[in-house]
Design a protein around this motif. Structure first.
Motif, PDB file in Angstrom:
ATOM      1  N   VAL A   1       0.867  -1.172   0.000  1.00 32.00           N
ATOM      2  CA  VAL A   1       0.000   0.000   0.000  1.00 32.00           C
ATOM      3  C   VAL A   1       0.906   1.226   0.000  1.00 32.00           C
ATOM      4  CG1 VAL A   1      -0.234  -0.136   2.528  1.00 32.00           C
ATOM      5  CG2 VAL A   1      -1.851   1.237   1.192  1.00 32.00           C
ATOM      6  N   SER A   2       0.629   2.161  -0.904  1.00 33.37           N
ATOM      7  CA  SER A   2       1.439   3.369  -0.987  1.00 33.37           C
ATOM      8  C   SER A   2       0.908   4.418  -0.014  1.00 33.37           C
ATOM      9  CB  SER A   2       1.423   3.919  -2.407  1.00 33.37           C
ATOM     10  OG  SER A   2       0.156   4.484  -2.687  1.00 33.37           O
TER      11      SER A   2
ATOM     12  N   GLY B   1      -0.201   7.094  -0.782  1.00 38.74           N
ATOM     13  CA  GLY B   1      -1.391   7.670  -1.396  1.00 38.74           C
ATOM     14  C   GLY B   1      -2.594   6.751  -1.340  1.00 38.74           C
ATOM     15  N   GLY B   2      -2.409   5.557  -0.788  1.00 40.65           N
ATOM     16  CA  GLY B   2      -3.524   4.627  -0.612  1.00 40.65           C
ATOM     17  C   GLY B   2      -3.674   3.584  -1.709  1.00 40.65           C
ATOM     18  N   ARG B   3      -2.795   3.618  -2.690  1.00 35.41           N
ATOM     19  CA  ARG B   3      -2.894   2.614  -3.758  1.00 35.41           C
ATOM     20  C   ARG B   3      -2.425   1.265  -3.233  1.00 35.41           C
ATOM     21  NH1 ARG B   3       0.327   0.689  -8.171  1.00 35.41           N
ATOM     22  NH2 ARG B   3       2.126   1.867  -7.417  1.00 35.41           N
ATOM     23  N   THR B   4      -3.157   0.220  -3.574  1.00 35.89           N
ATOM     24  CA  THR B   4      -2.798  -1.130  -3.144  1.00 35.89           C
ATOM     25  C   THR B   4      -2.603  -2.036  -4.350  1.00 35.89           C
ATOM     26  OG1 THR B   4      -5.117  -1.803  -2.960  1.00 35.89           O
ATOM     27  CG2 THR B   4      -4.082  -0.915  -0.980  1.00 35.89           C
ATOM     28  N   ASP B   5      -1.842  -3.076  -4.136  1.00 35.95           N
ATOM     29  CA  ASP B   5      -1.677  -4.096  -5.168  1.00 35.95           C
ATOM     30  C   ASP B   5      -1.377  -5.411  -4.467  1.00 35.95           C
ATOM     31  OD1 ASP B   5       0.225  -4.383  -8.285  1.00 35.95           O
ATOM     32  OD2 ASP B   5      -1.702  -5.197  -7.630  1.00 35.95           O
TER      33      ASP B   5
END
Length: 124
Positions: free
Chosen positions: A50-51, A53-57
């Motif tokens: 999770v970055s 900035g809230g981006r997940t993968d």
């Protein structure tokens, strides 16, 4: 940046476990938090991240079963693991990527910091 993990353990297939990782030190420099795992005689692999900035993968093998969450201050990251399979058995490591080196000096480069690792064992 220091990372301390908790959670993990032994569970039967189909069960659930939660891993947590508390970050301290230069937490404002953290740009991403993630979980990796390493099974015996295998390479360490990315499970989820999770970055800031809230981006997940997620790795394809855990999509739909695992969920990564982090607080806004980037001081706590958790991995909720559901419907666990025997192939999920591994040592799980928390990792932070931060713009600060081990001397506490800020940089444009990213540096990786690891937790101590926690064993997750899924029995069939």
């Amino acid at each position: 940046v220091q990372l301390v993990e908790s959670g993990g353990g032994l569970v039967q297939a189909g069960g659930s476990l939660r891993l947590s990782c508390a970050a301290s030190g230069s937490v404002r420099s953290i740009r991403a938090l993630g979980w990796y795992r390493q099974a015996p005689e295998k390479e360490r692999e990315l499970v989820a991240f999770v970055s800031s900035g809230g981006r997940t993968d997620y790795a394809d093998s855990v999509k739909g079963r695992f969920t990564i969450t982090a607080d806004n201050a980037q001081t706590l990251v958790s991995l909720e693991m559901n419907n666990l399979k025997p192939e999920d058995t591994a040592v799980y490591y928390c990792k932070a990527k931060a713009n600060v080196n081990s001397d506490g000096i800020y940089s444009n480069d990213l540096f990786g910091y690891w937790g101590q690792g926690n064993q997750v064992t899924v029995s069939s």
